[in-house]
Design an enzyme around this catalytic site. Structure first.
Site, PDB file in Angstrom:
ATOM      1  N   ASN A   8       0.861  -1.275   0.055  1.00  9.95           N
ATOM      2  CA  ASN A   8       0.006  -0.039  -0.034  1.00  9.95           C
ATOM      3  C   ASN A   8       0.945   1.266   0.042  1.00  9.95           C
ATOM      4  O   ASN A   8       1.604   1.617   0.971  1.00  9.95           O
ATOM      5  CB  ASN A   8      -0.849  -0.036   1.256  1.00  9.95           C
ATOM      6  CG  ASN A   8      -1.714   1.302   1.397  1.00  9.95           C
ATOM      7  OD1 ASN A   8      -1.786   1.998   0.456  1.00  9.95           O
ATOM      8  ND2 ASN A   8      -2.311   1.213   2.591  1.00  9.95           N
ATOM      9  N   TRP A   9       0.953   1.716  -1.533  1.00  9.90           N
ATOM     10  CA  TRP A   9       1.742   2.986  -1.379  1.00  9.90           C
ATOM     11  C   TRP A   9       1.325   4.241  -0.616  1.00  9.90           C
ATOM     12  O   TRP A   9       1.944   5.401  -0.429  1.00  9.90           O
ATOM     13  CB  TRP A   9       2.189   3.338  -2.891  1.00  9.90           C
ATOM     14  CG  TRP A   9       3.207   2.532  -3.338  1.00  9.90           C
ATOM     15  CD1 TRP A   9       3.782   1.366  -2.867  1.00  9.90           C
ATOM     16  CD2 TRP A   9       3.760   2.809  -4.580  1.00  9.90           C
ATOM     17  NE1 TRP A   9       4.713   1.084  -3.661  1.00  9.90           N
ATOM     18  CE2 TRP A   9       4.734   1.958  -4.639  1.00  9.90           C
ATOM     19  CE3 TRP A   9       3.787   3.786  -5.405  1.00  9.90           C
ATOM     20  CZ2 TRP A   9       5.699   1.727  -5.852  1.00  9.90           C
ATOM     21  CZ3 TRP A   9       4.715   3.791  -6.635  1.00  9.90           C
ATOM     22  CH2 TRP A   9       5.579   2.767  -6.727  1.00  9.90           C
ATOM     23  N   LYS A  10      -0.056   4.108  -0.130  1.00 10.38           N
ATOM     24  CA  LYS A  10      -0.793   5.507   0.355  1.00 10.38           C
ATOM     25  C   LYS A  10      -0.647   6.616  -0.655  1.00 10.38           C
ATOM     26  O   LYS A  10      -0.539   6.441  -1.721  1.00 10.38           O
ATOM     27  CB  LYS A  10      -0.221   5.862   1.627  1.00 10.38           C
ATOM     28  CG  LYS A  10      -0.338   4.458   2.341  1.00 10.38           C
ATOM     29  CD  LYS A  10      -0.318   4.758   3.970  1.00 10.38           C
ATOM     30  CE  LYS A  10       0.282   3.541   4.778  1.00 10.38           C
ATOM     31  NZ  LYS A  10       0.027   3.586   6.196  1.00 10.38           N
ATOM     32  N   HIS A  89      -9.777   0.890   4.466  1.00  9.58           N
ATOM     33  CA  HIS A  89      -8.426   1.031   5.250  1.00  9.58           C
ATOM     34  C   HIS A  89      -8.641   1.866   6.414  1.00  9.58           C
ATOM     35  O   HIS A  89      -9.443   2.853   6.448  1.00  9.58           O
ATOM     36  CB  HIS A  89      -7.297   1.601   4.393  1.00  9.58           C
ATOM     37  CG  HIS A  89      -5.912   1.623   4.985  1.00  9.58           C
ATOM     38  ND1 HIS A  89      -5.592   2.639   6.003  1.00  9.58           N
ATOM     39  CD2 HIS A  89      -4.951   0.742   4.849  1.00  9.58           C
ATOM     40  CE1 HIS A  89      -4.220   2.296   6.296  1.00  9.58           C
ATOM     41  NE2 HIS A  89      -3.784   1.205   5.546  1.00  9.58           N
ATOM     42  N   GLU A  91      -7.139   4.486   7.669  1.00  9.34           N
ATOM     43  CA  GLU A  91      -6.907   5.662   7.458  1.00  9.34           C
ATOM     44  C   GLU A  91      -8.184   6.305   6.725  1.00  9.34           C
ATOM     45  O   GLU A  91      -8.579   7.568   6.803  1.00  9.34           O
ATOM     46  CB  GLU A  91      -5.655   5.995   6.394  1.00  9.34           C
ATOM     47  CG  GLU A  91      -4.326   5.622   7.284  1.00  9.34           C
ATOM     48  CD  GLU A  91      -3.122   5.576   6.742  1.00  9.34           C
ATOM     49  OE1 GLU A  91      -3.253   5.538   5.402  1.00  9.34           O
ATOM     50  OE2 GLU A  91      -2.141   4.844   7.318  1.00  9.34           O
ATOM     51  N   GLU A 161      -5.467  -5.356  10.057  1.00  6.77           N
ATOM     52  CA  GLU A 161      -4.477  -4.214  10.466  1.00  6.77           C
ATOM     53  C   GLU A 161      -4.649  -3.320  11.949  1.00  6.77           C
ATOM     54  O   GLU A 161      -5.483  -2.633  11.709  1.00  6.77           O
ATOM     55  CB  GLU A 161      -4.677  -3.074   9.363  1.00  6.77           C
ATOM     56  CG  GLU A 161      -4.184  -3.875   7.998  1.00  6.77           C
ATOM     57  CD  GLU A 161      -3.400  -2.681   7.062  1.00  6.77           C
ATOM     58  OE1 GLU A 161      -2.458  -3.058   6.735  1.00  6.77           O
ATOM     59  OE2 GLU A 161      -4.158  -1.759   6.913  1.00  6.77           O
ATOM     60  N   GLY A 167       2.102   2.128  10.557  1.00  6.37           N
ATOM     61  CA  GLY A 167       3.138   3.208  10.482  1.00  6.37           C
ATOM     62  C   GLY A 167       3.624   3.733  11.778  1.00  6.37           C
ATOM     63  O   GLY A 167       4.326   4.618  12.048  1.00  6.37           O
ATOM     64  N   SER A 204       3.252  -2.174  10.221  1.00  3.82           N
ATOM     65  CA  SER A 204       4.863  -2.421  10.411  1.00  3.82           C
ATOM     66  C   SER A 204       5.563  -3.756   9.995  1.00  3.82           C
ATOM     67  O   SER A 204       6.470  -4.007  10.628  1.00  3.82           O
ATOM     68  CB  SER A 204       5.230  -2.026  11.853  1.00  3.82           C
ATOM     69  OG  SER A 204       4.704  -0.643  12.164  1.00  3.82           O
ATOM     70  N   GLY A 225       2.872  -1.061   4.362  1.00  3.06           N
ATOM     71  CA  GLY A 225       2.866   0.296   4.051  1.00  3.06           C
ATOM     72  C   GLY A 225       4.048   0.896   3.595  1.00  3.06           C
ATOM     73  O   GLY A 225       4.931   0.551   2.677  1.00  3.06           O
ATOM     74  N   GLY A 226       5.018   1.485   4.818  1.00  2.00           N
ATOM     75  CA  GLY A 226       6.231   1.944   4.882  1.00  2.00           C
ATOM     76  C   GLY A 226       7.343   1.290   3.880  1.00  2.00           C
ATOM     77  O   GLY A 226       8.221   1.524   2.977  1.00  2.00           O
TER      78      GLY A 226
HETATM   79  C1  PEP Z   1      -0.801   0.021   6.058  1.00  2.00           C
HETATM   80  O1  PEP Z   1      -0.894   1.215   5.698  1.00  2.00           O
HETATM   81  O2  PEP Z   1      -1.691  -0.698   5.412  1.00  2.00           O
HETATM   82  C2  PEP Z   1       0.401  -0.291   6.562  1.00  2.00           C
HETATM   83  C3  PEP Z   1       0.255  -1.532   6.637  1.00  2.00           C
HETATM   84  O3  PEP Z   1       1.485   0.600   6.852  1.00  2.00           O
HETATM   85  P1  PEP Z   1       2.870   0.349   7.582  1.00  2.00           P
HETATM   86  O4  PEP Z   1       3.294  -1.041   6.674  1.00  2.00           O
HETATM   87  O5  PEP Z   1       3.536   1.204   7.221  1.00  2.00           O
HETATM   88  O6  PEP Z   1       2.486  -0.044   9.080  1.00  2.00           O
END
Ligand code: PEP
Length: 245
Positions: A8-10, A89, A91, A161, A167, A204, A225-226
């Site tokens: 997920n690049w957001k 999601h 967010e 999640e 994040g 994470s 994500g990150g």
């Molecule tokens: C996400 O936003 O779906 C996610 C898992 O982010 P991160 O891996 O950065 O925690």
């Protein structure tokens, strides 16, 4: 189907990053890699017709068309060859006030046009501390399963999640992930007989913790994500997941 890695690049990335990531992970055979790109980049995959990577939207509207400035329909995603879409999601639930009802409407819209929804569920820190994690994620899941045609439910993938792990660099332990995934699968089976729900863990995940998470029997893949924004590290992560089979 083998394990799934969804990136997920957001609201991050660039055309250059996409080229690099496709080069790094485009040939991986033992895991399915899905990149959820910002809507503005979703026509770029046409430039990579031979890659094994699959593509996802990060969000979609629930109606076919209309006066909804800035929105994207499922039909538009399908026209671009996008096969998956993140729905609900945290967010979006948090910053864009998406409710369980809206998540259901979007999930149904995806299923109707053959786009596979990746439905995100997860408790926040307060809910976990109050011992309500399983209750919250089950409610979020059943809000979807109760509303979709049973015959289409098999196309849904769920991502657990925990909001406190997204994040933050603080991932859920493999044992916590396992406990929640098992509960989600049980809830799904008691709702729709014989439904073999696939559940990803997100929060994470990186190249160093992916293997331990994947060793859990009910972790079917990861949502990242990150750690998906740095191509070489992301390839290592994908290799860890692929090597878990
Ligand atoms: C996400 O936003 O779906 C996610 C898992 O982010 P991160 O891996 O950065 O925690």
């Amino acid at each position: 189907m083998g394990p799934l890695v969804v990136a997920n690049w957001k609201m991050n990335g660039s055309e250059q990053l996409l080229k690099t990531v496709v080069r790094e992970v485009g040939g991986l055979a033992e895991a399915t890699v899905v990149l959820a790109l910002p809507a503005a980049y979703l026509s770029l995959p046409k430039g990579f017709p031979d890659t094994s990577i699959e593509w996802a939207g990060q969000n979609v509207h629930w109606l076919d068309s209309g006066p909804y400035t800035g929105e994207v329909s499922v039909g538009m995603l399908a026209e671009l060859g996008v096969g998956w879409c993140l729905v609900g999601h945290s967010e979006r639930r948090q910053h864009f006030a998406e409710t369980d009802d809206l998540v259901l409407a979007k999930t149904k819209a995806c299923l109707e046009l053959g786009i596979r929804p990746i439905v995100c569920v997860g408790e926040n820190l307060q809910e976990r501390k109050a011992g309500k994690a399983l209750e919250v994620v089950s409610r979020q899941l059943l809000a979807v399963l109760n509303g979709v045609p049973s015959a289409l439910a098999q196309w849904i993938v769920v991502a657990y999640e925990p909001v406190w792990a997204i994040g933050t660099g603080e991932e859920a332990s493999p044992e916590i992930a396992q406990e929640v995934h098992e509960a989600l699968k049980r809830a799904a089976r008691s709702n729709i007989k014989a439904l073999e729900l696939r559940v990803l863990y997100g929060g994470s995940v990186n190249a160093d913790n992916a293997s331990a998470l994947m060793r859990m029997p009910d972790v079917d893949g990861v949502l990242v994500g990150g750690a998906s924004l740095e191509a070489v590290g992301f390839r290592r992560l994908c290799e860890q997941v692929a090597g878990s089979v």
